[in-house]
Write an enzyme that holds these catalytic residues in place. Sequence first.
Site, PDB file in Angstrom:
ATOM      1  N   LYS A  11     -16.538 -24.723 -35.883  1.00  0.00           N
ATOM      2  CA  LYS A  11     -17.057 -26.060 -36.367  1.00  0.00           C
ATOM      3  C   LYS A  11     -18.317 -26.455 -35.576  1.00  0.00           C
ATOM      4  O   LYS A  11     -19.248 -27.187 -36.272  1.00  0.00           O
ATOM      5  CB  LYS A  11     -15.896 -27.030 -36.042  1.00  0.00           C
ATOM      6  CG  LYS A  11     -15.821 -27.517 -34.567  1.00  0.00           C
ATOM      7  CD  LYS A  11     -14.694 -28.416 -34.480  1.00  0.00           C
ATOM      8  CE  LYS A  11     -14.333 -28.977 -33.036  1.00  0.00           C
ATOM      9  NZ  LYS A  11     -15.223 -29.466 -32.179  1.00  0.00           N
ATOM     10  N   THR A  12     -18.519 -26.039 -34.531  1.00  0.00           N
ATOM     11  CA  THR A  12     -20.004 -26.484 -33.753  1.00  0.00           C
ATOM     12  C   THR A  12     -21.142 -25.862 -34.765  1.00  0.00           C
ATOM     13  O   THR A  12     -22.215 -26.628 -34.979  1.00  0.00           O
ATOM     14  CB  THR A  12     -19.790 -26.143 -32.319  1.00  0.00           C
ATOM     15  OG1 THR A  12     -18.868 -26.857 -31.749  1.00  0.00           O
ATOM     16  CG2 THR A  12     -21.326 -26.524 -31.637  1.00  0.00           C
ATOM     17  N   ASP A 195     -18.070 -35.503 -35.480  1.00  0.00           N
ATOM     18  CA  ASP A 195     -17.284 -34.217 -35.007  1.00  0.00           C
ATOM     19  C   ASP A 195     -15.835 -34.842 -34.686  1.00  0.00           C
ATOM     20  O   ASP A 195     -15.684 -35.996 -34.088  1.00  0.00           O
ATOM     21  CB  ASP A 195     -18.002 -33.500 -33.835  1.00  0.00           C
ATOM     22  CG  ASP A 195     -17.358 -32.462 -33.273  1.00  0.00           C
ATOM     23  OD1 ASP A 195     -16.565 -31.690 -34.219  1.00  0.00           O
ATOM     24  OD2 ASP A 195     -17.485 -31.955 -32.283  1.00  0.00           O
ATOM     25  N   GLU A 196     -14.688 -33.974 -34.466  1.00  0.00           N
ATOM     26  CA  GLU A 196     -13.417 -34.390 -34.137  1.00  0.00           C
ATOM     27  C   GLU A 196     -12.850 -35.719 -34.855  1.00  0.00           C
ATOM     28  O   GLU A 196     -12.354 -36.558 -34.256  1.00  0.00           O
ATOM     29  CB  GLU A 196     -13.339 -34.578 -32.532  1.00  0.00           C
ATOM     30  CG  GLU A 196     -13.945 -33.449 -31.829  1.00  0.00           C
ATOM     31  CD  GLU A 196     -12.998 -32.083 -31.861  1.00  0.00           C
ATOM     32  OE1 GLU A 196     -11.947 -31.961 -32.603  1.00  0.00           O
ATOM     33  OE2 GLU A 196     -13.058 -31.303 -30.999  1.00  0.00           O
ATOM     34  N   GLN A 226      -4.867 -31.069 -34.864  1.00  0.00           N
ATOM     35  CA  GLN A 226      -5.430 -31.125 -33.230  1.00  0.00           C
ATOM     36  C   GLN A 226      -5.487 -32.589 -32.989  1.00  0.00           C
ATOM     37  O   GLN A 226      -6.273 -32.964 -32.038  1.00  0.00           O
ATOM     38  CB  GLN A 226      -6.685 -30.289 -33.022  1.00  0.00           C
ATOM     39  CG  GLN A 226      -6.496 -28.814 -33.415  1.00  0.00           C
ATOM     40  CD  GLN A 226      -7.845 -28.178 -33.086  1.00  0.00           C
ATOM     41  OE1 GLN A 226      -8.086 -27.730 -31.767  1.00  0.00           O
ATOM     42  NE2 GLN A 226      -8.325 -27.510 -33.761  1.00  0.00           N
ATOM     43  N   ARG A 592      -5.695 -22.336 -27.442  1.00  0.00           N
ATOM     44  CA  ARG A 592      -6.937 -22.099 -26.230  1.00  0.00           C
ATOM     45  C   ARG A 592      -6.867 -20.601 -25.659  1.00  0.00           C
ATOM     46  O   ARG A 592      -7.664 -20.073 -25.219  1.00  0.00           O
ATOM     47  CB  ARG A 592      -6.542 -22.844 -25.028  1.00  0.00           C
ATOM     48  CG  ARG A 592      -6.589 -24.396 -25.219  1.00  0.00           C
ATOM     49  CD  ARG A 592      -7.654 -24.804 -25.727  1.00  0.00           C
ATOM     50  NE  ARG A 592      -7.173 -25.064 -27.077  1.00  0.00           N
ATOM     51  CZ  ARG A 592      -8.214 -25.352 -28.110  1.00  0.00           C
ATOM     52  NH1 ARG A 592      -9.407 -25.262 -27.893  1.00  0.00           N
ATOM     53  NH2 ARG A 592      -7.919 -25.454 -29.461  1.00  0.00           N
TER      54      ARG A 592
END
Length: 725
Positions: A11-12, A195-196, A226, A592
């Site tokens: 996503k970044t 973002d997020e 998330q 993770r």
Amino acid sequence: MLVLAGAGSGKTRVLTHRLAYLIHRREVHPNDILAITFTNKAAREMRERCEALIGDSIRGMWIGTFHGIGLRILRLNAERLGYSSSFAIFDRADQQRLIKDILKEQNLSEKQWQPNAILDRISRAKNDLLGPADFKPGDYFEQKVADLYVDYQKRLFEYNAMDFDDLIRLTTHLLLAHPDIGTHYAEKFQHVLVDEYQDTNHAQYRLIKAFSKIHRNIFAVGDSDQSIYGWRGADIGNILRFESDFPEADIYKLEQNYRSTSPILEAAHRIIRHNAARQEKELWTRRDGGDPVIFYHAPSAEMEARFVVSYIEQLAREENRPWSDFAILYRTHAQSRLLEMTCHERSVPFRILGSVGFYDRTEVRDALSLLRVIANPQDWVSVRRIINRPKRGIGPASLDKIQQFAEANGLNIHEVLANPESVPGLNKPQRLGLARFGQGLISVLQDVQQRSPAEILEAALDAVDYWTYLDELEPITSFSRRDNLRELIASAQQFVVDVRRGLIPGAEDIESQGQGALLAFLNGVALVTDVDTYEESENQVTLLTLHSAKGLEFPVVFMVGLEEGLFPHARSLLESTALEEERRLCYVGMTRAEDRLIMTSAASRSYYGEYPSPTVISRFIDEIGEDMLAELEPRESESCLMPPADHKLGASLNRSAPKKEKQKEMSAPKVKWQAGEKVRHRVWGEGRIVGCQRREDDVELTIVFDSEGLKTVVADYAPLEQVKD
């Protein structure tokens, strides 16, 4: 546009390429783009990647956190809200000090009215955009909070200070209550990238809508799977409602994961698909194969810690892995104690993410308080912290007199220090102490405009004789404390370099010295979080909570304490929405892991030094399914056991009767009640035992009832009967 970006899906990269495309191909001016994220680390990474793609073309772009963007706007428009542009930012410690002062003035006990509980409730109100006048109390506790909220906010205003929640609440209020300012920023930001998005709370949601109300070019990236910060106000409904908020929006899914192996992703998906509040997607990867997810059910919490640490040692040795490849994730901070002790015993280097950070150390906070008094002469909380270090005979009562005199005469601390003899009620030693402090501080103030933040800090520490204070306070630790202050000075020097390179958002036009530079430096420090100070290069095993792990990744991940009442947490068993958040937290923890994922539980665990009680394996293990887990048998030995070579994915979980009998022999009190059993109470109805502890001659049961929630009863006296599942 909404991009549903799964864990590890890049996503970044999507965000940075979108920014580069807008500037380079669509010729949008960087000043007209707003990019918002949640951590300084993420904002810095986004800026660096954009710079690598298109070079200096990004200068002037607004990239930052919600708090950072709010702070930047408030600095420019503080006067419209009655503040000075030099307002201070109060962190949690400052807030606690302030609320304690208010409690003391009102003769309220801190034990009965706990400052943290009060501040948490005020924070939730602010996140819902409720000021003191809008807050509608419910129970008796909230009625008292409502009164304290009025005094707390009044005192913040008098001190020319804001807390973190104000940075968003007041920015939103500024844009909505002042149409000229709101229209200015809505016209300015032609493109808003967030973002997020799943982690936004109500205030942040309203802020985003205010920024995008004219151009409606909002590009949101997030993942409903998330969303793990509901406990601090995040509203998963914001991302679930995106299509209704913006009916013209396009929706895209990023489902390819570049991080984890297929067994890890499949196990994580089996858990998250049990949630109802989500947008369906299923991650996939080209990293087929890989080791199965391992589950280890230890006889006790102590054996669980020994297993984890010894397994790390074995993997490090046999696979030639550095210590930094390993992370141990747990649900609560209290779980770290056994893991820390075991790492110490076996000489395994480790660090705890979320422990006392650099900027929370006493000497660093003292130095920053000194700078804040220089930058904001109305910051009496910082005055109270630093004025008697070193001791000048100015105790709390004397400080009260000084502050009351200043407030009665409309003076700030700088003006009081310029004429200390005017303060009534002080004895001669106190006047001398105040004069000494004043002489030192005023000598620095006289040439602030000619000095950089690092030079101001060095001069201030010398002027108030702080170095001598460290030597007298604790000579043994003086060297390390001095090193910390030198590191703070070095960070202030680096700040000037970053300003000149255009790397500090909102500081492009600030000189590298003077009051503006000092404020900008303090702004940056105030917004630092644990994640921002995390250094991946350190060769140590990382211990951290599951919440702290968001945004990080590790080759090998251990998730410990997979037990009912611990993970999922007991509080979440009372309502489905909270349980779904616990499930999302499990999903985040599992994703993770890059190469290996090991999940553990303990057959018995003690809390706060009490008698160990039997536990129930977490429902999350059952949701993964037996065919997805390779299970290691619990052993008495401290040595680590690698999975047998022929233990393939799909091996059956062995939860046979002999194993349960072994657990009972080790730690369970010999009573008819067992954790995990379903029971019926004559008044409260049906429930399930989640804890069983011996109390002298009785046994205390912790039960989650379907209708009444969590209750604790004494087994011999409670009207209970067993219910077959």
